[in-house]
Design a protein around this motif. Structure first.
Motif, mmCIF file in Angstrom:
data_model
loop_
_atom_site.group_PDB
_atom_site.id
_atom_site.type_symbol
_atom_site.label_atom_id
_atom_site.label_comp_id
_atom_site.label_asym_id
_atom_site.label_seq_id
_atom_site.Cartn_x
_atom_site.Cartn_y
_atom_site.Cartn_z
ATOM 1 N N GLY A 52 0.860 -2.296 -0.039
ATOM 2 C CA GLY A 52 0.069 -0.203 0.172
ATOM 3 C C GLY A 52 0.719 1.386 -0.176
ATOM 4 O O GLY A 52 2.092 1.845 0.674
ATOM 5 N N ILE A 53 0.609 2.428 -0.655
ATOM 6 C CA ILE A 53 0.978 3.257 -0.594
ATOM 7 C C ILE A 53 0.247 4.881 -0.713
ATOM 8 O O ILE A 53 -0.930 4.836 -0.828
ATOM 9 C CB ILE A 53 1.779 3.321 -2.432
ATOM 10 C CG1 ILE A 53 0.689 4.279 -3.526
ATOM 11 C CG2 ILE A 53 2.501 2.543 -2.337
ATOM 12 C CD1 ILE A 53 1.167 4.541 -4.388
ATOM 13 N N PRO A 54 0.705 5.671 -0.107
ATOM 14 C CA PRO A 54 -0.343 6.531 0.821
ATOM 15 C C PRO A 54 -1.116 7.210 -0.549
ATOM 16 O O PRO A 54 -1.091 7.901 -1.393
ATOM 17 C CB PRO A 54 0.792 7.964 1.381
ATOM 18 C CG PRO A 54 1.483 7.777 0.396
ATOM 19 C CD PRO A 54 2.202 6.130 0.653
ATOM 20 N N ASP A 55 -3.076 7.287 -0.255
ATOM 21 C CA ASP A 55 -3.875 8.110 -0.850
ATOM 22 C C ASP A 55 -4.135 9.396 0.186
ATOM 23 O O ASP A 55 -5.005 8.763 0.815
ATOM 24 C CB ASP A 55 -4.187 7.492 -1.709
ATOM 25 C CG ASP A 55 -5.179 8.093 -2.487
ATOM 26 O OD1 ASP A 55 -6.399 8.706 -1.861
ATOM 27 O OD2 ASP A 55 -4.685 7.919 -3.550
ATOM 28 N N ASP A 56 -3.934 10.470 -0.037
ATOM 29 C CA ASP A 56 -4.768 11.570 0.428
ATOM 30 C C ASP A 56 -6.513 11.252 0.660
ATOM 31 O O ASP A 56 -7.234 11.410 1.512
ATOM 32 C CB ASP A 56 -5.283 12.894 0.410
ATOM 33 C CG ASP A 56 -3.886 13.379 0.405
ATOM 34 O OD1 ASP A 56 -2.946 12.360 1.125
ATOM 35 O OD2 ASP A 56 -3.076 14.068 -0.222
ATOM 36 N N GLU A 57 -7.355 10.576 -0.285
ATOM 37 C CA GLU A 57 -8.713 10.068 -0.131
ATOM 38 C C GLU A 57 -9.192 9.115 -0.554
ATOM 39 O O GLU A 57 -10.059 8.562 1.240
ATOM 40 C CB GLU A 57 -9.166 10.232 -2.252
ATOM 41 C CG GLU A 57 -11.105 10.044 -2.385
ATOM 42 C CD GLU A 57 -10.394 9.930 -4.119
ATOM 43 O OE1 GLU A 57 -12.411 9.813 -3.924
ATOM 44 O OE2 GLU A 57 -9.991 10.801 -4.551
#
Length: 502
Positions: A424-429
């Motif tokens: 997993g990589i960061p995603d603001d939504e």
């Protein structure tokens, strides 16, 4: 007697390709090594010793000697950095490190207080030591193997050990027999002997009378030759080895035959069903999958026939274990529901401890005798255990769990994919989105068209929310020699500078 009385005492018992020991020689050398550790080095029962050594005969002999001398022995991962080796030596309290020439400098850089070189120096010590019989009523030793440290500093794992050497020999032989390592014929070691599975499986088989053949390093063609030429009965492989074997040319695979190969244990990392099906079609029903860990040993087992009837399972619990899933509050879940997997040992209240870390030990137990290895999965109505992933690897995207192992198994079936890691990589939504790192098979080059083709392939096999948003092309994925993906190294570039990691 350490080993069952051999029909031919001068036959090979241990062979690493350069050094060969007969049963007679191995028995004497282990006795002398045990006396050297206890009498000459004055290591008291319960003390610690370490090895930093390649896959060679002395590494096996030192483990056997420590078990006989009542000592804890830590075979150190030779791929660790100096500061990590220093941590293992300091944490274990190992006063003496036995190292081969290739790793003496690493032991010195790690601050080892006393280093004994495998080779001439160790041979002189063995020759000068007593060869008196070992006392079967003396204390048994044990292995304290350090976890790979993929999520932090390595931790020493001490399993519960028998009180006496006599009790230990009985227990270790029974542990082998319970998983098919009955000493019936040669055992091939394909993985590093600092890792619990290849080391201990081979030791159990050896103690039951199986000659041990040690590969210095993995090579698929050499492995096939040894399996065939040495009449190997038992071995242990990891899924990455299967993938490499299956990528050999068709004519080489067609020419391979090993009629005496009865048991191929495999575990340590998830295996794609398509890979396993192809291996069974090639090698027949010799494949036996296990689930367990350094902490627990083998917990479940499934043979090829049962796996084909229950695809994807890692087997049913062995008689002295019970496996079940729990929810976030630690409540047992009904059959078929996914949760954190726990294993109950039916006889031991504390099957293992983390050395000098009571807090981490306590977190691993739900209650006395009930421990977790950190895996998520479920148990079906037939008692078959299924894994989703490591709890620490789960991707939470928009509040929905995505299990990387499931996505990896879908992607690895594409002919262009030689190896794959999903994280997993960061995603603001969404909080996290799914990312794949792909090592391409020979003959393929990175391109936008190939990325689209691989992702379309994934969509045909997975729900849309599980499909990676994009692919990173990697020359080679970072894997531990045991086959475990070092996912932290892939994730870290995306999470740097952020307070959270999920």
């Amino acid at each position: 007697m350490l080993f069952p009385t051999p029909a031919h005492p001068d036959a090979s018992a241990l062979d690493d390709g350069e050094r060969r020991r007969s049963w007679r020689e191995l028995d004497e050398r282990v006795r002398r090594l045990a006396h050297w550790l206890r009498d000459d080095l004055r290591l008291a029962p319960g003390s610690h010793v370490a090895t930093l050594i390649g896959n060679r005969a002395e590494g096996v002999e030192c483990v056997l000697a420590a078990l006989c001398a009542g000592l804890w022995i830590s075979p150190v991962n030779r791929h660790l950095r100096p500061e990590e080796i220093a941590h293992v030596l300091a944490d274990s309290g190992a006063r003496v490190v036995i190292a081969d020439e290739a790793h003496v400098d690493a032991a010195r850089a790690a601050g080892a207080s006393e280093i004994v070189r495998a080779g001439d120096e160790l041979e002189r010590a063995i020759s000068a030591a007593s060869d008196a019989p070992l006392d079967p009523a003396g204390p048994a030793g044990g292995t304290m193997i350090y976890t790979s440290g993929t999520t932090g500093k390595p931790k020493g794992v001490r399993r519960a050990k028998p009180a006496t050497l006599a009790d230990g020999l009985v227990a270790w032989r029974r542990a082998g027999s319970a998983i098919g390592l009955d000493g019936s014929g040669p055992h091939l070691v394909t993985g590093p002997i600092y890792h619990a599975a290849p080391l201990l499986f081979a030791v159990y088989d050896l103690l039951n009378g199986a000659p041990m053949i040690v590969m210095p390093r993995w090579d698929e063609r050499r492995a096939l030759a040894l399996l065939r030429e040495r009449g190997v009965h038992h071995t242990h492989l990891v899924p990455t080895m299967f993938v490499r074997l299956l990528r050999l040319p068709d004519d080489e695979r067609a020419a391979f035959a090993a009629p005496e190969l009865h048991l191929v244990l495999h575990g340590a990392a998830p295996i794609a069903p398509s890979v396993k099906q192809r291996m069974i079609a090639w090698w027949g029903p010799a494949l036996v999958e296990y689930w367990g860990g350094t902490e627990s040993g083998v917990v479940t087992l499934v043979d090829s026939k049962d796996w084909l009837a229950h695809p994807g399972t890692v087997g049913r619990a062995l008689p002295h274990w019970e496996v079940f899933a729990v929810d976030e509050a630690g409540r047992r879940l009904p059959t078929g529901e996914t949760g954190a997997l726990y294993s109950r040992h039916r006889d031991l209240a504390e099957p293992f401890v983390y050395h000098a870390d009571a807090e981490k030990t306590a977190r691993a137990y739900l209650e006395p005798g009930v421990l977790t290895l950190g895996d998520v999965g479920w148990v079906d109505a037939d008692g078959c255990v299924y894994l989703c992933d490591r709890k620490s690897n789960v991707i939470i995207s928009g509040g929905v769990n995505v299990y990387p192992a499931e996505v990896e198994q879908a992607l690895i079936a594409h002919p262009a994919v030689a190896d794959v890691g999903v994280f997993g990589i960061p995603d603001d939504e969404w909080g996290e989105t799914v990312k794949a790192a792909v090592q391409l098979a020979a003959g393929y080059e990175p391109s936008a068209a190939l990325e689209a083709a691989i992702l379309d392939f994934a969509r045909a096999h997975l729900a849309g929310y599980k499909v990676p948003r994009s692919i990173d092309w990697e020359r080679e994925l970072p894997r531990h020699p045991t086959g475990k993906l070092l996912v932290r190294q892939l994730r870290e570039r995306y999470w740097q500078g952020r307070e959270r990691r999920i």
